[in-house]
Scaffold this active site. Structure first.
Site, PDB file in Angstrom:
ATOM      1  N   SER A  49       0.780  -1.228   0.000  1.00 38.18           N
ATOM      2  CA  SER A  49       0.000   0.000   0.000  1.00 38.18           C
ATOM      3  C   SER A  49       0.815   1.284   0.000  1.00 38.18           C
ATOM      4  O   SER A  49       0.290   2.334  -0.358  1.00 38.18           O
ATOM      5  CB  SER A  49      -0.948   0.015   1.202  1.00 38.18           C
ATOM      6  OG  SER A  49      -0.213   0.001   2.420  1.00 38.18           O
ATOM      7  N   HIS A 109      -5.636  -4.176  -1.581  1.00 42.98           N
ATOM      8  CA  HIS A 109      -5.424  -3.143  -2.596  1.00 42.98           C
ATOM      9  C   HIS A 109      -5.418  -3.691  -4.017  1.00 42.98           C
ATOM     10  O   HIS A 109      -5.100  -2.966  -4.956  1.00 42.98           O
ATOM     11  CB  HIS A 109      -4.112  -2.409  -2.317  1.00 42.98           C
ATOM     12  CG  HIS A 109      -4.118  -1.670  -1.013  1.00 42.98           C
ATOM     13  ND1 HIS A 109      -4.591  -0.381  -0.890  1.00 42.98           N
ATOM     14  CD2 HIS A 109      -3.726  -2.056   0.227  1.00 42.98           C
ATOM     15  CE1 HIS A 109      -4.485  -0.002   0.378  1.00 42.98           C
ATOM     16  NE2 HIS A 109      -3.966  -0.996   1.071  1.00 42.98           N
ATOM     17  N   LYS A 165     -11.900  -0.497   0.530  1.00 45.93           N
ATOM     18  CA  LYS A 165     -11.206  -0.011  -0.657  1.00 45.93           C
ATOM     19  C   LYS A 165     -12.166  -0.070  -1.852  1.00 45.93           C
ATOM     20  O   LYS A 165     -13.070   0.730  -1.947  1.00 45.93           O
ATOM     21  CB  LYS A 165      -9.944  -0.838  -0.918  1.00 45.93           C
ATOM     22  CG  LYS A 165      -8.699  -0.452  -0.146  1.00 45.93           C
ATOM     23  CD  LYS A 165      -8.822  -0.355   1.321  1.00 45.93           C
ATOM     24  CE  LYS A 165      -7.522  -0.121   2.025  1.00 45.93           C
ATOM     25  NZ  LYS A 165      -7.667  -0.220   3.493  1.00 45.93           N
TER      26      LYS A 165
END
Length: 404
Positions: free
Chosen positions: A186, A214, A245
């Site tokens: 990240s 992610h 996310k």
């Protein structure tokens, strides 16, 4: 009497010196109004958002919002209970079914946050006498899961297949082993060489957990993550992810095909001893996940945005964390805290919000600005973002210092 806060005095002094210099506190920013997945009002000013993890732009999707409102009306605001007591509603089963369909797995378990998903799964799977082998740059939630459990912890150099192989080779052949990898890291936005790493893990008889927080939504044919794109789905034992996310809400999960997986509901403390997600949250998550199964055009646009921004920032003269656009995260590497904060504030004053990150959150003591792109960023917004970076880089003297 010992002041238990004394251990933080150096950090308190550093923060105060920063504020005394006249800069804005990067860690206490308030979004007064969120207009869309890509814009907000900050200090009364229209601001482009380039520092959220709203990769697929699902937070304002009409179907997602409608599902949340319907569940709020029908089931109320919360469950007031754990999943193993009164906290499993129809919606919790539906979001787990959506995850099983999305990932093509037999089992799915949902946690109240992504942090708890790692905390619970990691601490429960590996016990005393077992080994957890993890990348040195692993997320804090993975490390905390290790600390909560009793397994021995072995770190290997970031993204080094050779070091992973070497360290696994030193462990007892008969011991239980869990290799933990992340699809996308990240801070820098770099991806793991999962094909090679999973092969090494299996050679040494280890189980594999991949965190796709992610990567979910825009890697692989079905958007499942880097592990799908790498072609190792049949060799990965556990996939952990988050709803905060690409899914656009809050919560965490783990999916697996292991036949004994459901026992986690009885032995995983962060699952058993936490109130379950509100009905409106699981309804929005389930709707979003099912829409992500058919989001090919969004994925393509997000990749176009990422490549354009990476190329544009590199051409302007910014130092980037990766040679090419590897994910929706683009990190700008800066020499020190003062430069980082001045550039962050200049961007904000010009109408662009990005994340500022500093040690100890960053690898190798780096200072950086982290850009997180969204599938809803228009071509015109990407043009404007690059214009703002050019102006801020010139105004702070950063670009001229790089050129020199």
């Amino acid at each position: 009497m010992t002041d238990l806060f004394s251990k933080f005095d150096a950090l308190i002094a550093e923060r105060q010196a920063l504020l005394d210099s006249g800069v804005r506190d990067p860690f206490s920013l308030v979004m007064e109004q969120v207009v869309s997945p890509t814009e907000a009002i900050i200090s009364g000013k229209r601001t482009i958002l380039l520092g959220t993890y709203n990769y697929m732009g699902m937070t304002f999707d009409p179907d997602v919002i409608a599902a949340g409102k319907k569940a709020l009306d029908e089931y109320g605001s919360g469950t007031t209970g754990s999943r193993v007591l009164n906290g499993t509603y129809q919606g919790h089963r539906e979001v787990e079914d959506a995850l099983k369909d999305f990932y093509g797995t037999d089992h799915a378990i949902v946690f109240s946050t992504g942090y708890q998903a790692n905390l619970g799964v990691v601490s429960t799977l590996a016990a005393k006498g077992d080994y957890i082998i993890l990348d040195a740059d692993s997320h804090a939630s993975i490390y905390d899961g290790c600390y909560l459990g009793n397994a021995d912890i072995v770190r290997f150099r970031h993204n080094s297949v050779e070091d992973l192989d070497k360290r696994l080779g030193r462990l007892p052949a008969e011991a239980g082993k869990l290799v933990i990898l992340e699809g996308v890291y990240s801070m820098l936005g770099d991806i793991a060489p999962l094909k090679e790493m999973v092969a090494v893990a299996k050679k040494h008889g280890a189980m594999v957990l991949v965190d796709e927080a992610h990567g979910m939504g825009f890697f692989g044919e079905h958007g499942r993550g880097v592990f799908e794109e790498a072609g190792v789905a049949d060799q990965v034992d556990f996939v952990v992810g988050t709803f905060s996310k690409s899914v656009g809400t809050v919560g965490g999960f783990c999916v697996s095909n292991h036949p004994k997986f459901e026992v986690l509901r009885l032995v995983c403390r962060p699952y058993v001893f936490t109130a379950s997600l509100p009905p409106s949250v699981v309804a929005t998550a389930a709707t979003s996940i099912r829409k992500l199964m058919h989001a090919g055009e969004k994925r393509a646009h997000l990749w176009k945005n990422s490549r354009r921004l990476h190329h544009g920032l590199r051409d302007l003269g910014f130092a980037l964390g990766t040679e090419t656009a590897q994910s929706a995260i683009i990190a700008i590497i800066l020499p020190d805290q003062e430069t980082t904060v001045r550039l962050w504030q200049a961007l904000l004053e010009l109408g662009l919000y990005v994340n500022m990150a500093r040690p100890p959150a960053t690898p190798a003591g780096m200072y950086l600005l982290r850009c997180s792109l969204c599938a809803e960023h228009s071509d015109e917004q990407v043009d404007e973002i690059l214009e703002i970076f050019a102006k801020a880089g010139a105004a702070t003297g950063y670009l001229s210092s790089r050129a020199a």
